[in-house]
Design an enzyme around this catalytic site. Structure first.
Site, mmCIF file in Angstrom:
data_model
loop_
_atom_site.group_PDB
_atom_site.id
_atom_site.type_symbol
_atom_site.label_atom_id
_atom_site.label_comp_id
_atom_site.label_asym_id
_atom_site.label_seq_id
_atom_site.Cartn_x
_atom_site.Cartn_y
_atom_site.Cartn_z
ATOM 1 N N ARG A 1 33.932 35.138 88.212
ATOM 2 C CA ARG A 1 33.854 34.421 89.495
ATOM 3 C C ARG A 1 32.743 34.959 90.387
ATOM 4 O O ARG A 1 32.218 34.239 91.236
ATOM 5 C CB ARG A 1 35.206 34.471 90.221
ATOM 6 C CG ARG A 1 35.161 33.668 91.521
ATOM 7 C CD ARG A 1 36.497 33.379 92.140
ATOM 8 N NE ARG A 1 36.310 32.645 93.377
ATOM 9 C CZ ARG A 1 37.263 32.111 94.082
ATOM 10 N NH1 ARG A 1 38.512 32.213 93.684
ATOM 11 N NH2 ARG A 1 37.005 31.462 95.209
ATOM 12 N N ASN B 1 28.675 33.840 93.499
ATOM 13 C CA ASN B 1 27.998 34.472 94.638
ATOM 14 C C ASN B 1 26.492 34.623 94.432
ATOM 15 O O ASN B 1 25.844 35.395 95.144
ATOM 16 C CB ASN B 1 28.593 35.858 94.914
ATOM 17 C CG ASN B 1 30.034 35.762 95.324
ATOM 18 O OD1 ASN B 1 30.397 34.881 96.090
ATOM 19 N ND2 ASN B 1 30.864 36.647 94.806
ATOM 20 N N LYS C 1 39.317 31.382 98.700
ATOM 21 C CA LYS C 1 38.756 32.536 99.427
ATOM 22 C C LYS C 1 38.879 32.258 100.916
ATOM 23 O O LYS C 1 38.415 31.228 101.408
ATOM 24 C CB LYS C 1 37.282 32.726 99.067
ATOM 25 C CG LYS C 1 37.075 33.544 97.821
ATOM 26 C CD LYS C 1 35.637 33.979 97.726
ATOM 27 C CE LYS C 1 35.393 34.758 96.443
ATOM 28 N NZ LYS C 1 33.968 35.057 96.243
ATOM 29 N N HIS D 1 24.216 35.158 97.321
ATOM 30 C CA HIS D 1 25.014 35.547 98.486
ATOM 31 C C HIS D 1 24.912 37.022 98.850
ATOM 32 O O HIS D 1 25.138 37.392 100.001
ATOM 33 C CB HIS D 1 26.480 35.152 98.275
ATOM 34 C CG HIS D 1 26.706 33.672 98.397
ATOM 35 N ND1 HIS D 1 26.125 32.766 97.547
ATOM 36 C CD2 HIS D 1 27.436 32.943 99.278
ATOM 37 C CE1 HIS D 1 26.489 31.539 97.893
ATOM 38 N NE2 HIS D 1 27.290 31.617 98.940
ATOM 39 N N LYS E 1 33.046 24.673 89.738
ATOM 40 C CA LYS E 1 33.740 25.734 90.467
ATOM 41 C C LYS E 1 35.170 25.917 89.943
ATOM 42 O O LYS E 1 35.632 27.044 89.737
ATOM 43 C CB LYS E 1 33.757 25.440 91.973
ATOM 44 C CG LYS E 1 34.524 26.507 92.730
ATOM 45 C CD LYS E 1 34.050 26.758 94.113
ATOM 46 C CE LYS E 1 34.761 27.979 94.676
ATOM 47 N NZ LYS E 1 34.462 28.237 96.059
ATOM 48 N N HIS F 1 24.286 37.193 102.769
ATOM 49 C CA HIS F 1 25.211 37.756 103.768
ATOM 50 C C HIS F 1 24.496 38.763 104.664
ATOM 51 O O HIS F 1 24.803 38.865 105.857
ATOM 52 C CB HIS F 1 26.409 38.409 103.070
ATOM 53 C CG HIS F 1 27.366 37.411 102.492
ATOM 54 N ND1 HIS F 1 28.405 37.758 101.666
ATOM 55 C CD2 HIS F 1 27.433 36.074 102.621
ATOM 56 C CE1 HIS F 1 29.073 36.668 101.316
ATOM 57 N NE2 HIS F 1 28.500 35.636 101.872
ATOM 58 N N GLU G 1 24.267 25.039 98.205
ATOM 59 C CA GLU G 1 25.384 25.470 97.342
ATOM 60 C C GLU G 1 25.424 24.637 96.054
ATOM 61 O O GLU G 1 25.780 25.152 94.986
ATOM 62 C CB GLU G 1 26.728 25.371 98.067
ATOM 63 C CG GLU G 1 26.899 26.319 99.262
ATOM 64 C CD GLU G 1 27.221 27.777 98.894
ATOM 65 O OE1 GLU G 1 27.097 28.162 97.711
ATOM 66 O OE2 GLU G 1 27.585 28.537 99.821
ATOM 67 N N GLU H 1 38.432 37.033 91.264
ATOM 68 C CA GLU H 1 37.074 37.594 91.125
ATOM 69 C C GLU H 1 37.070 39.013 90.543
ATOM 70 O O GLU H 1 36.558 39.952 91.146
ATOM 71 C CB GLU H 1 36.335 37.569 92.478
ATOM 72 C CG GLU H 1 34.838 37.723 92.292
ATOM 73 C CD GLU H 1 34.036 37.470 93.567
ATOM 74 O OE1 GLU H 1 34.197 36.424 94.197
ATOM 75 O OE2 GLU H 1 33.238 38.354 93.892
ATOM 76 N N ARG I 1 54.118 36.096 107.315
ATOM 77 C CA ARG I 1 53.901 36.463 105.899
ATOM 78 C C ARG I 1 53.462 35.308 105.000
ATOM 79 O O ARG I 1 53.537 35.390 103.781
ATOM 80 C CB ARG I 1 55.141 37.123 105.285
ATOM 81 C CG ARG I 1 55.505 38.423 105.940
ATOM 82 C CD ARG I 1 56.146 39.385 104.962
ATOM 83 N NE ARG I 1 56.393 40.642 105.636
ATOM 84 C CZ ARG I 1 57.517 40.942 106.275
ATOM 85 N NH1 ARG I 1 58.501 40.075 106.288
ATOM 86 N NH2 ARG I 1 57.647 42.099 106.875
ATOM 87 N N HIS J 1 24.972 28.795 107.009
ATOM 88 C CA HIS J 1 25.265 29.558 105.796
ATOM 89 C C HIS J 1 24.419 29.073 104.609
ATOM 90 O O HIS J 1 23.796 29.875 103.902
ATOM 91 C CB HIS J 1 26.761 29.495 105.478
ATOM 92 C CG HIS J 1 27.117 30.149 104.180
ATOM 93 N ND1 HIS J 1 26.901 31.486 103.931
ATOM 94 C CD2 HIS J 1 27.638 29.637 103.027
ATOM 95 C CE1 HIS J 1 27.283 31.781 102.700
ATOM 96 N NE2 HIS J 1 27.733 30.682 102.139
HETATM 97 N N1 GLY Z 1 32.072 30.753 97.305
HETATM 98 C C1 GLY Z 1 32.226 31.608 96.210
HETATM 99 C C2 GLY Z 1 33.611 31.625 95.676
HETATM 100 O O1 GLY Z 1 34.438 30.848 96.087
HETATM 101 O O2 GLY Z 1 33.928 32.451 94.839
#
Ligand code: GLY
Length: 354
Positions: free
Chosen positions: A228, A232, A134, A235, A214, A239, A176, A224, A112, A252
């Site tokens: 947030r 992305n 994340k 992205h 960030k 993806h 990035e 998010e 847990r 990536h």
């Molecule tokens: N890589 C995008 C984020 O951490 O929200």
């Protein structure tokens, strides 16, 4: 040493240390280091020389996004049980985004939840993936569709780890950094245009600036629910490109670069950026030899995959698009016709060899 705080307003807050890796003290606690064979061979002693713990185990997982899956999670969990890690034990990720994402996920579900810290060894994970909590894995439906928001207890960023990075990996990290500048900070973008990140001073400056941007967003919106999502940018497309190429063709960051140009084609079509801004962003990506062309074979099937994106809700597809340079927006009202037209226009660009 620079220390930046990720202040979440609760006991989940933590520090990001930028500078030479210092002592890491987990006396009386068992530690498992999650890494991969390449990083382990190059860097494990840099870490173990600084680490104090009652016991240290190394768990080396296969290298590559295609292994960020439930099988690898199981393999790590079995190792943790075999080594009798308890709820006071700690995981340390030593590696890039794959190692960090999977380590944070396992830390969130083992008994847990146990503590973990991140020691990112790629530029991409230093400027983005290691900060913000994340964590997760891929499955056959798409990338990062299974996961948790799980904040590390600390992040240690030492650029010494980047000295062994192949130029392709290094450039992938730049994607990035460029993403952050385009989406949030015109001044930073202008600085990137006139400064190459080929010396330690500029490298540290770019890393610190990206992390500061960030942190500001994560502090505002940890889970998010809103702003947030702007992290992305690129992205939503990236993806799909990664999944369609079985996570093996592009790093990536390379897929992010392709995704940025796909997003920018849409932004240009609907008047959010000018042709000149499109070209400036393209030139900056090209400065780092990043790929920007991917031929979309089947527009309908590419379009359908947008609905599996985590930002898509109630049948609406959300796109993060730049507004000029240094600003961005979340758009969920673009018609299917417009999206498909832009994908076709992107294909025209991708087919053009110049
Ligand atoms: N890589 C995008 C984020 O951490 O929200």
């Amino acid at each position: 040493m620079d220390t930046l705080k990720v202040d979440l307003g609760n006991d989940l807050s933590y520090n990001v240390h930028i500078g030479e890796l210092g002592n890491i003290d987990f006396s009386n606690r068992k530690v498992a280091i999650i890494t991969n064979p390449k990083v382990c061979g190059l860097h494990i002693t840099k870490l173990t020389n600084k680490l104090k713990a009652s016991d240290v185990f190394i768990i080396s997982i296969k290298d590559g996004e295609q292994y960020k899956n439930i099988d690898t999670v199981n393999e790590i969990l079995n190792n943790l049980f075999n080594h009798k890690l308890d709820r006071k034990s700690v995981l340390i990720s030593l590696g890039g985004g794959v190692v960090g994402d999977i380590c944070g996920f396992v830390a969130g579900i083992y008994q847990r939840g146990i503590d973990f810290i991140n020691i990112p060894t790629t530029l991409l994970s230093q400027v983005d993936a290691s900060v913000g909590g994340k964590t997760g894995i891929n499955n056959s439906y798409g990338k990062n569709l299974i996961g948790l928001f799980n904040q590390p207890k600390a992040v240690h960023i030492d650029t010494i780890f980047l000295s062994t990075l192949a130029s392709r990996e290094y450039n992938a990290g730049m994607a990035e950094i460029i993403k952050m500048a385009v989406a949030f900070d015109l001044e930073f973008f202008n600085w990137l245009q006139s400064n190459t990140i080929n010396n330690d001073e500029n490298l540290k400056k770019a890393i610190k600036k990206s992390i500061e941007l960030k942190i500001k967003i994560v502090q505002e919106d940890e889970k998010e629910m809103g702003v947030r999502a702007k992290l992305n940018y690129g992205h939503t497309f990236c993806h799909i490109v990664e999944m369609m190429s079985n996570y093996t063709t592009y790093l990536h960051g390379e897929a992010v670069s392709i995704g940025i140009i796909m997003a920018n084609t849409l932004a240009l079509d609907i008047g959010l950026i000018t042709q000149n801004e499109f070209n400036q962003i393209l030139s900056l990506l090209k400065m780092y030899d990043l790929p920007t062309k991917y031929y979309i074979k089947d527009i309908d099937s590419f379009y359908d995959k947008f609905f599996l994106d985590k930002k898509s809700m109630q049948g609406k597809i959300s796109f993060i698009l730049p507004i000029n340079i240094g600003n961005s927006t979340i758009k969920d009202d673009i018609t299917k016709q417009q999206i498909q037209k832009s994908l076709l226009r992107y294909n025209d660009y991708a087919n053009n060899i110049n």
